[in-house]
Motif scaffolding. Structure first.
Motif, PDB file in Angstrom:
ATOM      1  N   TYR A   5       7.245  11.010  -8.280  1.00  0.00           N
ATOM      2  CA  TYR A   5       6.182  10.821  -7.068  1.00  0.00           C
ATOM      3  C   TYR A   5       7.185  10.279  -5.954  1.00  0.00           C
ATOM      4  N   SER A   6       7.021  10.866  -4.887  1.00  0.00           N
ATOM      5  CA  SER A   6       7.670  10.590  -3.445  1.00  0.00           C
ATOM      6  C   SER A   6       6.645   9.782  -2.519  1.00  0.00           C
ATOM      7  N   ILE A   7       7.462   8.989  -1.915  1.00  0.00           N
ATOM      8  CA  ILE A   7       6.466   7.866  -1.022  1.00  0.00           C
ATOM      9  C   ILE A   7       6.460   8.700   0.420  1.00  0.00           C
ATOM     10  N   ASP A   8       5.271   9.184   0.453  1.00  0.00           N
ATOM     11  CA  ASP A   8       4.948   9.830   1.879  1.00  0.00           C
ATOM     12  C   ASP A   8       4.778   8.683   3.035  1.00  0.00           C
ATOM     13  N   ASP A   9       4.061   7.622   2.690  1.00  0.00           N
ATOM     14  CA  ASP A   9       4.022   6.384   3.770  1.00  0.00           C
ATOM     15  C   ASP A   9       4.052   5.095   2.837  1.00  0.00           C
ATOM     16  N   VAL A  10       4.221   4.182   3.472  1.00  0.00           N
ATOM     17  CA  VAL A  10       4.048   2.667   2.646  1.00  0.00           C
ATOM     18  C   VAL A  10       3.702   1.637   3.671  1.00  0.00           C
ATOM     19  N   ALA A  39       0.982  -1.166  -0.007  1.00  0.00           N
ATOM     20  CA  ALA A  39      -0.012   0.056   0.107  1.00  0.00           C
ATOM     21  C   ALA A  39       0.824   1.168  -0.106  1.00  0.00           C
ATOM     22  N   LEU A  40       0.625   2.147  -0.791  1.00  0.00           N
ATOM     23  CA  LEU A  40       1.573   3.305  -1.092  1.00  0.00           C
ATOM     24  C   LEU A  40       0.348   4.737  -0.893  1.00  0.00           C
ATOM     25  N   TRP A  41       1.221   5.593  -0.149  1.00  0.00           N
ATOM     26  CA  TRP A  41       0.774   7.065  -0.410  1.00  0.00           C
ATOM     27  C   TRP A  41       1.660   7.954  -0.959  1.00  0.00           C
ATOM     28  N   LEU A  42       1.511   8.432  -1.976  1.00  0.00           N
ATOM     29  CA  LEU A  42       2.306   9.092  -3.030  1.00  0.00           C
ATOM     30  C   LEU A  42       2.075  10.653  -2.922  1.00  0.00           C
ATOM     31  N   THR A  43       3.173  11.486  -3.067  1.00  0.00           N
ATOM     32  CA  THR A  43       2.875  12.871  -3.530  1.00  0.00           C
ATOM     33  C   THR A  43       3.621  13.183  -4.804  1.00  0.00           C
TER      34      THR A  43
END
Ligand SMILES: Cc1cc2nc3c(=O)[nH]c(=O)nc-3n(C[C@H](O)[C@H](O)[C@H](O)COP(=O)(O)OP(=O)(O)OC[C@H]3O[C@@H](n4cnc5c(N)ncnc54)[C@H](O)[C@@H]3O)c2cc1C
Length: 295
Positions: free
Chosen positions: A211-216, A201-205
């Motif tokens: 795209y940078s990974i805010d959370d994973v 699961a990824l949360w990207l900006t």
């Protein structure tokens, strides 16, 4: 013919009644939900409960509904209802994909979410998907209830923190905006337990550099990952760009830190290879979904 050892049987009519029956029948009583795991184990005499407390009458534990910023899933929800839920499809692709590869329609029609989590089979698919999503469970006992992250639920193969006399009643999955996810499994034939599987699961900006990974969140199945998790790979990815190179490095970490055992589904090296490859594939597809959703 395989037959279970003798046992008492009682049918619960409410959660409080189930807890009272568990107390009445003592520490060797077991809850039976779908029975797809427990009954075969009883027939093989790998489980010898004194009593079965049947919770199939507790229809108020069979639901999928949004509750604030979470999806609440009752413990008696059948796999098929998760698989076909529009709410799950809207928010958690990883869960739909994991459910789709659990066994066959017979198992999915009767097996439950609570049973899957409490069985704690190292090859179970739901725990990996749920740890990636940061889910928690609600556990009830006669004194009250407590909430436990799925990451802390499993303490070993076939062991959870749910104690004798307790009932897992609900799974809560946070609905976090901007998330995307995917599940990858390799099975020897359709409907089989996985040789290995990975959830991402990824949360990207999006930014100028990509795209940078805010959370994973990552989960691994059937490869001896403690608690089904790979925290080192998650830590590596947080704050980095969502690139093939970083996904490959995370896959390497997953392969290095899991602890597979050789069995009829493959030798250790093959399972390590799968841990790496499936982690990369799950991350790649989750990131692809995020880009499509933003476009
Ligand atoms: C042929 C076959 C193939 C399968 N393949 C897969 C697969 O590929 N992937 C996969 O993930 N799973 C697979 N499964 C397992 C299946 O998905 C689940 O293990 C099964 O559905 C467990 O759910 P159940 O409701 O049947 O649990 P049960 O068998 O009723 O119970 C399992 C355990 O959980 C306990 N329990 C159940 N509910 C609760 C509760 N609410 N609170 C506390 N304790 C509880 C029971 O006491 C028991 O110890 C397969 C099963 C079969 C029979």
């Amino acid at each position: 013919m395989q037959v279970p050892a003798p046992f008492d049987y009682a049918k619960a009519t409410s959660v409080d009644h189930a807890l009272a029956l568990l107390a009445e029948h003592g520490p060797e009583a077991r809850v039976v939900a779908g029975g797809h795991s427990l009954i075969p184990m009883m027939k093989l005499r790998l489980a010898r409960p004194d009593a079965l407390i049947d919770i199939n009458g507790l229809t108020d534990l069979a639901y999928l509904r949004t509750d604030g910023d979470s999806l609440a899933v009752g413990a008696l929800t059948r796999h098929v209802d998760v698989l076909t839920s529009p709410l799950v499809a809207e928010h958690f692709a990883v869960l739909v994909e994991a459910e789709r590869v659990i066994a066959d329609p017979i198992v999915r029609n009767w097996g439950t979410v609570g049973g899957s989590l409490c069985q704690a089979d190292p090859a179970e698919d739901l725990p990996a998907a749920l740890v990636a999503l940061g889910a928690t469970v609600v556990i009830r006992n006669r004194e009250g209830s407590r909430t436990v992250p799925v990451r802390e639920l499993h303490v070993g193969p076939y062991e959870t923190v749910v104690e004798a006399g307790e009932l897992l009643t609900e799974v809560r999955i946070p609905i976090r905006p901007g998330g995307s996810s995917a599940y990858e499994k390799v099975e020897r034939r359709a409907g089989d337990w996985g040789a290995a599987a990975a959830a991402a699961a990824l949360w990207l900006t999006s930014g100028v550099a990509g795209y940078s990974i805010d959370d994973v969140g990552l989960g691994l199945t059937a490869v001896g990952a403690e608690h089904y998790i790979v925290p080192e790979a998650e830590e590596f990815l947080r704050g980095k760009l969502a690139t093939e190179e970083n996904f490959a490095a995370a896959g390497e970490i997953a392969a290095r830190t899991c602890n597979p055992a050789a069995d009829q589904r493959g030798p250790v090296d093959y399972k390590r290879h799968l841990a790496k490859e499936l982690t990369v594939r799950a991350l790649r597809r989750a990131a692809g979904r995020a880009r499509v959703e933003e476009a």
